[in-house]
Design a protein around this motif. Structure first.
Motif, mmCIF file in Angstrom:
data_model
loop_
_atom_site.group_PDB
_atom_site.id
_atom_site.type_symbol
_atom_site.label_atom_id
_atom_site.label_comp_id
_atom_site.label_asym_id
_atom_site.label_seq_id
_atom_site.Cartn_x
_atom_site.Cartn_y
_atom_site.Cartn_z
ATOM 1 N N GLN A 288 0.994 -1.057 0.002
ATOM 2 C CA GLN A 288 -0.071 0.252 -0.042
ATOM 3 C C GLN A 288 1.118 1.412 0.416
ATOM 4 O O GLN A 288 1.793 1.133 0.343
ATOM 5 C CB GLN A 288 -1.115 0.275 1.052
ATOM 6 N N ALA A 289 0.581 2.020 -0.592
ATOM 7 C CA ALA A 289 1.190 3.214 -1.633
ATOM 8 C C ALA A 289 2.012 4.182 -0.402
ATOM 9 O O ALA A 289 3.317 4.668 0.464
ATOM 10 C CB ALA A 289 0.412 3.887 -1.840
ATOM 11 N N HIS A 290 1.960 4.293 0.948
ATOM 12 C CA HIS A 290 2.213 5.109 2.298
ATOM 13 C C HIS A 290 2.986 4.163 2.974
ATOM 14 O O HIS A 290 3.972 4.459 2.979
ATOM 15 C CB HIS A 290 1.657 5.614 2.778
ATOM 16 N N GLU A 291 3.012 2.825 2.847
ATOM 17 C CA GLU A 291 3.420 1.937 3.615
ATOM 18 C C GLU A 291 5.579 1.105 2.838
ATOM 19 O O GLU A 291 6.036 1.017 2.797
ATOM 20 C CB GLU A 291 3.870 0.554 4.404
ATOM 21 N N GLY A 316 8.555 9.218 -1.615
ATOM 22 C CA GLY A 316 6.881 9.604 -0.914
ATOM 23 C C GLY A 316 6.535 10.990 -0.418
ATOM 24 O O GLY A 316 5.559 11.170 -0.224
ATOM 25 N N LYS A 317 7.142 11.590 -2.216
ATOM 26 C CA LYS A 317 6.267 12.459 -2.064
ATOM 27 C C LYS A 317 4.979 12.326 -3.304
ATOM 28 O O LYS A 317 4.584 11.202 -3.651
ATOM 29 C CB LYS A 317 6.888 13.588 -3.207
ATOM 30 N N ASN A 318 4.223 13.611 -3.338
ATOM 31 C CA ASN A 318 3.693 13.495 -4.518
ATOM 32 C C ASN A 318 1.578 12.596 -4.110
ATOM 33 O O ASN A 318 1.622 11.574 -4.616
ATOM 34 C CB ASN A 318 3.559 13.079 -5.692
ATOM 35 N N LEU A 319 2.199 12.042 -2.588
ATOM 36 C CA LEU A 319 0.982 11.551 -2.117
ATOM 37 C C LEU A 319 -0.501 11.963 -2.227
ATOM 38 O O LEU A 319 -0.877 13.079 -2.176
ATOM 39 C CB LEU A 319 1.304 11.114 -0.594
ATOM 40 N N ASN A 492 -8.551 5.005 3.243
ATOM 41 C CA ASN A 492 -8.770 3.509 2.386
ATOM 42 C C ASN A 492 -8.171 3.716 0.880
ATOM 43 O O ASN A 492 -8.421 3.006 0.488
ATOM 44 C CB ASN A 492 -10.194 3.159 2.827
ATOM 45 N N LEU A 493 -8.085 4.881 0.434
ATOM 46 C CA LEU A 493 -7.964 5.322 -1.017
ATOM 47 C C LEU A 493 -6.465 5.778 -1.051
ATOM 48 O O LEU A 493 -7.042 7.450 -0.710
ATOM 49 C CB LEU A 493 -9.188 5.522 -1.647
ATOM 50 N N ILE A 494 -5.394 5.548 -0.785
ATOM 51 C CA ILE A 494 -4.247 6.146 -0.893
ATOM 52 C C ILE A 494 -3.509 5.603 -2.129
ATOM 53 O O ILE A 494 -3.299 4.123 -2.498
ATOM 54 C CB ILE A 494 -2.887 5.740 0.621
ATOM 55 N N ALA A 495 -2.533 6.294 -3.116
ATOM 56 C CA ALA A 495 -1.995 6.576 -3.478
ATOM 57 C C ALA A 495 -0.947 7.014 -3.859
ATOM 58 O O ALA A 495 -0.875 8.443 -3.136
ATOM 59 C CB ALA A 495 -2.856 6.586 -5.020
ATOM 60 N N GLY A 496 0.249 6.864 -5.265
ATOM 61 C CA GLY A 496 1.375 8.162 -5.165
ATOM 62 C C GLY A 496 2.572 7.678 -4.400
ATOM 63 O O GLY A 496 2.385 6.695 -2.738
ATOM 64 N N GLY A 497 3.653 8.698 -4.357
ATOM 65 C CA GLY A 497 4.714 8.114 -3.413
ATOM 66 C C GLY A 497 6.092 7.317 -4.162
ATOM 67 O O GLY A 497 7.212 7.683 -3.572
ATOM 68 N N CYS A 498 5.706 6.966 -5.140
ATOM 69 C CA CYS A 498 6.476 6.248 -6.005
ATOM 70 C C CYS A 498 6.299 6.470 -7.510
ATOM 71 O O CYS A 498 5.561 5.672 -8.120
ATOM 72 C CB CYS A 498 6.876 4.971 -5.803
ATOM 73 N N ARG A 499 6.179 7.773 -7.440
ATOM 74 C CA ARG A 499 5.736 8.385 -9.308
ATOM 75 C C ARG A 499 6.100 7.360 -10.795
ATOM 76 O O ARG A 499 7.212 7.775 -10.223
ATOM 77 C CB ARG A 499 5.505 9.719 -9.155
ATOM 78 N N ALA A 526 -0.704 1.265 -5.299
ATOM 79 C CA ALA A 526 -1.051 2.117 -6.273
ATOM 80 C C ALA A 526 -0.215 3.990 -6.308
ATOM 81 O O ALA A 526 -0.060 4.537 -6.831
ATOM 82 C CB ALA A 526 -2.435 2.763 -5.502
ATOM 83 N N SER A 527 1.246 3.103 -5.702
ATOM 84 C CA SER A 527 1.987 4.380 -5.247
ATOM 85 C C SER A 527 2.395 5.149 -6.754
ATOM 86 O O SER A 527 3.218 5.787 -6.918
ATOM 87 C CB SER A 527 3.823 3.724 -4.807
ATOM 88 N N PHE A 528 2.361 4.411 -7.923
ATOM 89 C CA PHE A 528 2.921 4.887 -9.395
ATOM 90 C C PHE A 528 2.049 6.022 -9.627
ATOM 91 O O PHE A 528 2.354 6.595 -10.787
ATOM 92 C CB PHE A 528 2.866 3.408 -10.028
ATOM 93 N N MET A 529 0.877 5.982 -9.320
ATOM 94 C CA MET A 529 0.132 6.907 -9.862
ATOM 95 C C MET A 529 -0.054 7.881 -9.334
ATOM 96 O O MET A 529 0.740 8.782 -9.012
ATOM 97 C CB MET A 529 -1.238 6.850 -9.636
#
Length: 565
Positions: A288-291, A316-319, A492-499, A526-529
């Motif tokens: 999951q994105a933040h983790e 970690g940016k643009n969460l 419950n809806l988290i994305a970004g951080g590893c664009r 969803a980190s990629f988004m």
């Protein structure tokens, strides 16, 4: 020492989909999940256990985050064990996909090119995706088949194009309230659409169709109808004999043997406390994105002093989360139109209606901007939470007979219909995850520190859509209508951080979600988004994870997958 072809960290939507595809292609895969395995027959509809206790999430006094919010112009950090604002979402085998409501939508083709379509937005870090809808469409279709998404396709200006004429699974059963909702929408010149759901309406292989328990979202499914990672992907992957599922294994860090090659994951057994090195040729992070970002930051070493895959400084940016909010109104027996009250009170059946009319706004009066989507549903049927909303008369708490009368009236003479709004959470410089310099979890690792700030446009769009939705409820004859649009995110809806992107200087991953800096490292959740679209993005996570798995298969020279498996 056992050595796996691929080590997947996390068993949720993306981890399960990657594992499924790779196992069917002959890869020997290990999936590491920090939570335990709960079997289908163990799931219950116990509100205390699943909604008011930490039966499927870590104890916040042992594992937590710190949340940084701007209060009176200053950034203030608070541990979640103090606030109770948990950012854990289903830490068991299958992850949070076990507990989703299953409302599934594809991103629109223009969601992949928001910057090109609308230009730059002041204070927002919007970028176009390095892929387009056509790249993902075959995998949306594949996910639809494998997961068992039910629905009915109707052409609509903002409904993404499909390569198949309709869903294989017909829609789930609907409450009669849809007659009233559909008619009210027509009166307002609005088109209501059948909501696609990751819930079976018919049996599929080892899974049984929905049994309409009345308690879907927030709960695991004991028939297998819900298209969770566990049901749709992990169980079939285990049947290949190529999957090793290691539950109760929390990955603390990833380790390099050279600058451009990962060697092993250091994991700790959450029951025994013993540490173990898990070796592999390829590592797929899906926590999951933040983790996921936290894990890469916690894996800093002499080769990568600022964290793995962070030469760009973007880790970690643009969460991002989901913008929007919700609202509802009450349908009363004495004022109900179109349908009988007994039909309205039928339990278990879905409302199953979405509105996409406002996904993109181009109006002579309102202007041109990205809008969002709306889902209609009944108020969550949790008994305790519904009762707690009605135990006051003004400032006075109700007891005894007065409380009983209120609850009988509330539960038997009315039913609340609800709408949820999904619009883009614009990425910005003040929404990111980093490592907290002070706080550590029970394993001695720095916890994730989430700075959270929404963009003003998020709230503006949410309020615009809320007024439209309130008008629908008014046309339906609902009473006591209200809505709430917040700049705070749903956790419950988290994305970004590893664009992902084509330029290693401004992105963490390439267009295949492969780390620019470390070729045998992928991040599949969803980190990629770069942007999240204006829908819940689980279908996109499933589709992209299948795409990433195919790239791994093609690049690392194993047998091609059978798409009909």
């Amino acid at each position: 020492m056992k050595h796996f072809d691929v080590v997947v960290i996390g068993s949720g939507a993306s981890g399960g989909a990657v594992a499924y595809r790779l196992c069917h292609a002959g890869f020997r895969v290990a999936v590491l999940e920090k939570g335990r395995l709960i079997r289908r027959e163990e799931f219950s509809k116990d509100e205390l256990a699943y909604c008011r206790r930490d039966i499927v999430t870590p104890n916040l006094f042992e594992e937590y985050h710190t949340i940084e919010e701007k209060i009176k112009g200053k950034w203030v950090s608070t541990p979640t064990y103090e606030s109770g604002w948990s950012f854990w979402n289903g830490n068991i085998v299958g992850g949070s996909s076990n507990f989703m409501s299953g409302m599934f939508h594809r991103l629109h083709p223009d969601d992949f090119r928001l910057k090109s379509k609308y230009g730059e937005i002041k204070g927002a870090n919007v970028e176009d995706w390095p892929i387009c809808y056509a790249d993902l469409e075959p995998y949306y279709t594949l996910a639809e088949e494998l997961v068992g998404i039910s629905g009915h396709y109707e052409a609509h200006p903002f409904e993404p194009p499909r390569n198949t004429p309709d869903f294989i699974q017909p829609p789930t059963k609907e409450n009669a309230v849809v007659k009233l909702l559909d008619k009210s929408c027509r009166e307002l010149n609005i088109r209501s659409l059948v909501t696609p759901r990751a819930i079976l309406s018919r049996d599929k292989q080892h899974r049984k169709a929905c049994y309409y328990s009345n308690f879907c979202g927030s709960y695991g499914c004991s028939s297998g109808a819900k298209g969770s990672s566990r049901e749709a992907f992990l169980q079939p992957a285990l049947a290949t004999g190529n999957l090793t599922l290691l539950s109760n294994m929390h990955v603390k860090s990833l380790h390099n043997d050279t600058k451009e090659h990962l060697s092993y994951a250091l994991a700790v057994n959450t029951v025994t406390g013993k540490e173990k090195k898990i070796y592999g040729n390829i590592f797929v992070v899906a926590a999951q994105a933040h983790e996921s970002a936290r894990l890469l930051l916690n894996s800093a070493n002499s080769h990568h002093p600022n964290g793995l895959a962070n030469s760009s400084g973007e880790l970690g940016k643009n969460l991002i989360f989901s913008g929007g909010g919700a609202g509802q109104g009450e349908l009363h027996a004495d004022a109900l139109k179109e349908i009988d009250f007994s039909e309205l009170m039928q339990t278990g059946y879905f409302v199953n209606r979405s509105i996409l009319d406002w996904y993109f706004i181009d109006d002579w009066w309102d202007g041109k901007f990205k809008g969002g989507s709306v889902e209609f549903m009944f108020e969550h049927q949790n008994i305790i939470s519904r009762a707690r909303k009605n135990n006051y008369e003004g400032n006075k708490m109700l007891w005894g007979e007065a409380l009983a009368d209120r609850l009988i009236d509330r539960f038997t003479k009315q039913k609340s219909i609800r709408f949820e709004i999904f619009n883009d959470w614009l990425p910005n410089d003040n929404c990111f995850v980093s490592l907290d310099p002070i706080y550590k979890d029970k394993y001695g690792m720095p916890v994730g520190k989430l700075r959270i700030e929404g963009h003003p446009q998020d709230v503006k769009v949410g309020n615009y859509l809320a007024k439209k939705c309130e008008a629908v409820l008014e046309e339906m004859g609902a009473k006591n209508i209200y809505s709430a649009i917040s700049s705070l995110p749903p956790q419950n809806l988290i994305a970004g951080g590893c664009r992902f992107g084509n330029d290693p200087k401004s992105s963490v991953l390439n267009k295949y979600c492969q780390a620019h800096d470390i070729p045998n490292l992928f991040v599949a959740d969803a980190s990629f988004m770069p942007t999240g679209g204006s829908v819940a993005y689980t279908w996109t996570i499933y589709a992209n994870a299948l795409r990433v798995a195919d790239y791994i298969i093609e690049t690392f020279s194993k047998s091609k997958p059978n798409t009909k498996t």
